[in-house]
Scaffold this motif. Structure first.
Motif, PDB file in Angstrom:
ATOM      1  N   ASN A 240       0.739  -1.167  -0.007  1.00 43.55           N
ATOM      2  CA  ASN A 240      -0.071   0.030  -0.094  1.00 43.55           C
ATOM      3  C   ASN A 240       0.695   1.168   0.150  1.00 43.55           C
ATOM      4  O   ASN A 240       0.394   2.317  -0.771  1.00 43.55           O
ATOM      5  CB  ASN A 240      -0.873  -0.121   1.244  1.00 43.55           C
ATOM      6  N   GLU A 241       1.943   1.281   0.621  1.00 46.43           N
ATOM      7  CA  GLU A 241       2.823   2.551   0.903  1.00 46.43           C
ATOM      8  C   GLU A 241       3.438   2.832  -0.592  1.00 46.43           C
ATOM      9  O   GLU A 241       3.851   3.863  -0.707  1.00 46.43           O
ATOM     10  CB  GLU A 241       3.611   2.348   1.981  1.00 46.43           C
ATOM     11  N   LYS A 242       3.590   1.994  -1.092  1.00 48.11           N
ATOM     12  CA  LYS A 242       4.355   2.068  -2.716  1.00 48.11           C
ATOM     13  C   LYS A 242       3.488   1.924  -3.631  1.00 48.11           C
ATOM     14  O   LYS A 242       3.865   2.127  -4.962  1.00 48.11           O
ATOM     15  CB  LYS A 242       5.404   1.046  -2.660  1.00 48.11           C
ATOM     16  N   ASN A 243       2.251   1.417  -3.526  1.00 46.70           N
ATOM     17  CA  ASN A 243       1.174   1.237  -4.471  1.00 46.70           C
ATOM     18  C   ASN A 243       1.738   0.144  -5.530  1.00 46.70           C
ATOM     19  O   ASN A 243       1.623   0.417  -6.767  1.00 46.70           O
ATOM     20  CB  ASN A 243       0.875   2.552  -5.141  1.00 46.70           C
ATOM     21  N   ILE A 244       2.090  -0.944  -5.082  1.00 43.38           N
ATOM     22  CA  ILE A 244       2.476  -2.058  -5.938  1.00 43.38           C
ATOM     23  C   ILE A 244       1.724  -3.453  -5.697  1.00 43.38           C
ATOM     24  O   ILE A 244       1.188  -3.652  -4.544  1.00 43.38           O
ATOM     25  CB  ILE A 244       3.895  -2.496  -5.654  1.00 43.38           C
ATOM     26  N   ALA A 245       1.143  -3.917  -6.775  1.00 39.65           N
ATOM     27  CA  ALA A 245       0.558  -5.023  -6.728  1.00 39.65           C
ATOM     28  C   ALA A 245       1.310  -6.102  -7.159  1.00 39.65           C
ATOM     29  O   ALA A 245       1.849  -6.143  -8.303  1.00 39.65           O
ATOM     30  CB  ALA A 245      -1.036  -5.005  -7.371  1.00 39.65           C
ATOM     31  N   TRP A 246       1.162  -7.489  -6.627  1.00 40.81           N
ATOM     32  CA  TRP A 246       1.944  -8.537  -7.083  1.00 40.81           C
ATOM     33  C   TRP A 246       1.022  -9.649  -7.137  1.00 40.81           C
ATOM     34  O   TRP A 246       0.281 -10.096  -6.087  1.00 40.81           O
ATOM     35  CB  TRP A 246       2.956  -8.907  -5.713  1.00 40.81           C
TER      36      TRP A 246
ATOM     37  N   ARG B 149       4.298   4.579 -15.291  1.00 44.03           N
ATOM     38  CA  ARG B 149       5.363   5.156 -14.981  1.00 44.03           C
ATOM     39  C   ARG B 149       6.557   4.606 -15.862  1.00 44.03           C
ATOM     40  O   ARG B 149       7.087   3.427 -15.447  1.00 44.03           O
ATOM     41  CB  ARG B 149       5.825   4.924 -13.641  1.00 44.03           C
ATOM     42  N   THR B 150       6.966   4.789 -17.056  1.00 43.13           N
ATOM     43  CA  THR B 150       7.985   4.431 -17.995  1.00 43.13           C
ATOM     44  C   THR B 150       9.145   4.273 -17.063  1.00 43.13           C
ATOM     45  O   THR B 150       9.971   3.444 -17.655  1.00 43.13           O
ATOM     46  CB  THR B 150       7.834   5.084 -19.226  1.00 43.13           C
ATOM     47  N   ASP B 151       9.561   5.006 -16.485  1.00 43.20           N
ATOM     48  CA  ASP B 151      10.774   5.014 -15.755  1.00 43.20           C
ATOM     49  C   ASP B 151      11.240   3.739 -15.058  1.00 43.20           C
ATOM     50  O   ASP B 151      12.097   3.006 -15.065  1.00 43.20           O
ATOM     51  CB  ASP B 151      11.065   6.191 -14.765  1.00 43.20           C
ATOM     52  N   LEU B 152      10.092   3.271 -14.536  1.00 41.28           N
ATOM     53  CA  LEU B 152       9.879   1.578 -13.714  1.00 41.28           C
ATOM     54  C   LEU B 152      10.308   0.712 -14.843  1.00 41.28           C
ATOM     55  O   LEU B 152      10.919  -0.063 -14.542  1.00 41.28           O
ATOM     56  CB  LEU B 152       8.710   1.750 -12.795  1.00 41.28           C
ATOM     57  N   LEU B 153       9.613   0.842 -15.714  1.00 38.78           N
ATOM     58  CA  LEU B 153       9.663  -0.350 -16.768  1.00 38.78           C
ATOM     59  C   LEU B 153      11.094  -0.288 -17.301  1.00 38.78           C
ATOM     60  O   LEU B 153      11.795  -1.210 -17.562  1.00 38.78           O
ATOM     61  CB  LEU B 153       8.725  -0.090 -18.029  1.00 38.78           C
TER      62      LEU B 153
ATOM     63  N   SER C   1      12.454  -5.721  -6.211  1.00 38.77           N
ATOM     64  CA  SER C   1      12.015  -4.718  -5.086  1.00 38.77           C
ATOM     65  C   SER C   1      13.379  -3.810  -4.853  1.00 38.77           C
ATOM     66  O   SER C   1      13.461  -2.526  -4.808  1.00 38.77           O
ATOM     67  CB  SER C   1      11.592  -5.513  -3.860  1.00 38.77           C
ATOM     68  N   ALA C   2      14.503  -4.755  -5.041  1.00 34.05           N
ATOM     69  CA  ALA C   2      15.885  -3.998  -4.978  1.00 34.05           C
ATOM     70  C   ALA C   2      16.214  -3.018  -6.093  1.00 34.05           C
ATOM     71  O   ALA C   2      16.818  -1.837  -5.791  1.00 34.05           O
ATOM     72  CB  ALA C   2      17.032  -5.053  -4.711  1.00 34.05           C
ATOM     73  N   LEU C   3      15.799  -3.625  -7.353  1.00 36.13           N
ATOM     74  CA  LEU C   3      15.855  -2.590  -8.461  1.00 36.13           C
ATOM     75  C   LEU C   3      15.043  -1.501  -8.331  1.00 36.13           C
ATOM     76  O   LEU C   3      15.576  -0.266  -8.596  1.00 36.13           O
ATOM     77  CB  LEU C   3      15.507  -3.628  -9.539  1.00 36.13           C
ATOM     78  N   LEU C   4      13.872  -1.620  -8.139  1.00 39.81           N
ATOM     79  CA  LEU C   4      13.055  -0.252  -7.869  1.00 39.81           C
ATOM     80  C   LEU C   4      12.778   0.497  -6.630  1.00 39.81           C
ATOM     81  O   LEU C   4      12.525   1.701  -6.782  1.00 39.81           O
ATOM     82  CB  LEU C   4      11.574  -0.841  -8.254  1.00 39.81           C
TER      83      LEU C   4
END
Length: 150
Positions: free
Chosen positions: A46-52, A106-110, A143-146
């Motif tokens: 929730n704090e990073k708004n990431i879904a797995w 966010r294209t920077d993440l991809l 996670s370590a990369l992002l």
């Protein structure tokens, strides 16, 4: 169980109207079954708004689907949870390799994942492969990369 998941999604900010539309025969039943199975295991930071989401081989067998149907799942998650920065779906096509389907506005993440892992990017989606024992190990590497970008 489906309605409990829908209720939870709404409390997390999903759009109620889109959930209702998705529940009523607007999609092939086998894809909806796959979606329900994956939502049952949804992990949300929730704090990073990431879904797995993680698939198992029996998910495809029992719903008569294939990894090609994961694009449908990715689009549904994107539509229902537009606040997500990035969504990941893990699946296995070969031993020792985790395939990762991702969506992000966010294209920077991809791009970061593409630079580090290779793979392909198109229309705010990416497909990457990572040598890992399981999705947990793959998630730790991603996670370590992002983390510096989030």
């Amino acid at each position: 169980q489906t309605f409990n998941l829908a209720s939870w999604l709404i409390t997390q900010g999903a759009e109620k109207e889109k959930i209702i539309k998705a529940l009523y025969k607007t999609k092939p039943l086998n894809q909806l079954k796959l979606w329900g199975r994956l939502l049952g295991g949804l992990e949300w930071q929730n704090e990073k708004n990431i879904a797995w989401l993680e698939t198992k081989n029996e998910d495809f067998t029992e719903t008569q689907t294939s990894p090609k149907d994961l694009l449908f799942i990715l689009e549904e998650v994107k539509d229902l949870l537009p606040q997500l920065k990035i969504t990941f779906i893990f699946y296995y096509e070969e031993t020792g390799i985790v395939s990762i389907l991702a969506h992000s506005p966010r294209t920077d993440l991809l791009q970061k994942l593409h630079l580090e892992l290779g793979g392909t990017i198109k229309n705010s989606r990416g497909l990457f492969k990572i040598a890992a024992c399981d999705a947990t190990e793959a998630k730790q590497k991603i996670s370590a990369l992002l983390t510096p970008l989030l």
